[in-house]
Design an enzyme around this catalytic site. Structure first.
Site, PDB file in Angstrom:
ATOM      1  N   PRO A 169      40.401  46.242  36.297  1.00 49.43           N
ATOM      2  CA  PRO A 169      40.982  46.237  37.592  1.00 49.43           C
ATOM      3  C   PRO A 169      42.213  45.418  37.334  1.00 49.43           C
ATOM      4  CG  PRO A 169      38.579  45.894  38.031  1.00 49.43           C
ATOM      5  CD  PRO A 169      38.948  45.862  36.299  1.00 49.43           C
ATOM      6  N   GLU A 170      43.218  45.785  38.290  1.00 45.06           N
ATOM      7  CA  GLU A 170      44.590  44.986  38.149  1.00 45.06           C
ATOM      8  C   GLU A 170      44.481  43.699  39.317  1.00 45.06           C
ATOM      9  OE1 GLU A 170      48.168  46.533  37.251  1.00 45.06           O
ATOM     10  OE2 GLU A 170      47.170  48.600  36.218  1.00 45.06           O
TER      11      GLU A 170
ATOM     12  N   LYS B 256      43.233  38.189  37.103  1.00 42.06           N
ATOM     13  CA  LYS B 256      42.435  38.863  37.040  1.00 42.06           C
ATOM     14  C   LYS B 256      40.861  38.104  37.143  1.00 42.06           C
ATOM     15  CE  LYS B 256      44.614  42.579  34.535  1.00 42.06           C
ATOM     16  NZ  LYS B 256      44.643  43.356  33.482  1.00 42.06           N
TER      17      LYS B 256
ATOM     18  N   ARG C 172      45.843  28.315  31.321  1.00 40.37           N
ATOM     19  CA  ARG C 172      46.180  29.164  30.209  1.00 40.37           C
ATOM     20  C   ARG C 172      46.751  30.623  30.813  1.00 40.37           C
ATOM     21  NH1 ARG C 172      40.869  27.259  28.385  1.00 40.37           N
ATOM     22  NH2 ARG C 172      40.054  29.190  29.093  1.00 40.37           N
TER      23      ARG C 172
ATOM     24  N   ASN D 171      47.950  47.640  33.109  1.00 38.52           N
ATOM     25  CA  ASN D 171      48.577  49.069  32.724  1.00 38.52           C
ATOM     26  C   ASN D 171      49.459  49.722  33.590  1.00 38.52           C
ATOM     27  OD1 ASN D 171      49.307  50.195  30.053  1.00 38.52           O
ATOM     28  ND2 ASN D 171      47.352  51.440  29.981  1.00 38.52           N
TER      29      ASN D 171
ATOM     30  N   ARG E 286      46.630  49.795  24.115  1.00 43.17           N
ATOM     31  CA  ARG E 286      46.714  50.328  25.441  1.00 43.17           C
ATOM     32  C   ARG E 286      47.672  51.431  25.592  1.00 43.17           C
ATOM     33  NH1 ARG E 286      44.159  47.080  29.306  1.00 43.17           N
ATOM     34  NH2 ARG E 286      44.474  49.005  30.420  1.00 43.17           N
TER      35      ARG E 286
END
Length: 270
Positions: free
Chosen positions: A2-3, A52, A121, A162, A258
């Site tokens: 999931p984005e 995310k 991070r 992506n 990817r």
């Protein structure tokens, strides 16, 4: 995976269903049982997304539950309680509604320093009001790594996946293999603004649509996109099909494991 817009929608769902309510917390699968018991019966104060990741907080509990869905996770909120457990439910929340978490990459109870370390991070999230695009720019304009890889690096930019990566590069006419340090500040500012707009629309609608009005099916007299990912896009998963702008076949290559999609004619600039 999931984005970012999906996780912000999930955080909204959790707040709407549970915020201000005492919730029953359990782990039918058993892998989160001890942690779930520590927050059982507490009032859910809030849920927020950063990239995310989703963080769920509870009254009188310093720890927060950190959830990362990964490739296969789902966190579904449905009305009502007392529902039978279906599948491997890592974490269940119940009040007036039920939320079942299945197959996450991470479900853990973190202390405030651990939460801060994790967020530290991550790069800026275009969907957050406190996002600082300057942090991402400092990493990008010093890097020889292709901009297509940098946009997917969650330490550079949080929440972009992506689809948004491919589409924002196309919409801003950037060749995906351009080194980060060759991207101008003006173009980066345009890309950031574009991500903010596109991802906010994704939160609103629950799908990714990136084509401009003049390239929508009705305007072009073409059939809507038929893809299980949904949404109208320019290049993502359109390998070999004609570019909606110039008719050049869309290309694909693998970058950092990817699939990357782009138009070699429209995306000729760095």
């Amino acid at each position: 995976m999931p984005e970012g817009h999906t996780l912000h929608r999930l955080a909204d769902e959790l707040r709407t269903a549970f915020a201000g309510r005492a919730v029953a917390s359990s782990s039918p699968q058993g892998r989160f049982a001890a942690e779930a018991a520590r927050i059982d019966g507490r009032v859910l104060e809030g849920a927020e997304a950063w990239g995310k990741h989703v963080f769920v907080s509870f009254a009188d509990a310093p720890e927060q539950v950190h959830v990362h869905l990964g490739l296969y996770g789902s966190f579904l909120v449905t009305p009502g309680v007392g529902r039978p457990v279906v599948g491997q439910v890592r974490w269940r929340l119940e009040a007036a509604s039920t939320a079942d978490l299945r197959g996450p990459n991470a479900c853990e109870l973190l202390t405030p320093p651990e939460v801060d370390a994790l967020i530290g991070r991550l790069g800026p999230d275009p969907l957050r009001d406190d996002a600082d695009p300057e942090r991402a720019w400092r990493r990008i304009h010093r890097s020889s790594v292709p901009i297509a890889a940098l946009l997917m690096d969650q330490a550079v930019l949080a929440g972009v996946g992506n689809v948004y990566r491919a589409e924002v590069l196309f919409r801003n006419e950037v060749a995906p293999m351009t080194a980060g340090r060759r991207v101008t500040r003006k173009r980066w500012d345009a890309m950031w603004a574009d991500l903010v707009e596109l991802m906010r629309e994704g939160v609103r609608t629950g799908r990714i649509d990136t084509v401009r009005p003049e390239h929508e099916p009705e305007a072009m007299g073409r059939e809507p996109r038929a893809d299980d990912h949904g949404g109208e896009v320019y290049v993502y998963r359109r390998e070999g099909q004609s570019c909606l702008v110039c008719d050049t076949p869309v290309r694909r290559r693998v970058l950092a494991g990817r699939n990357l999609f782009w138009c070699p004619t429209c995306q000729h600039r760095g």
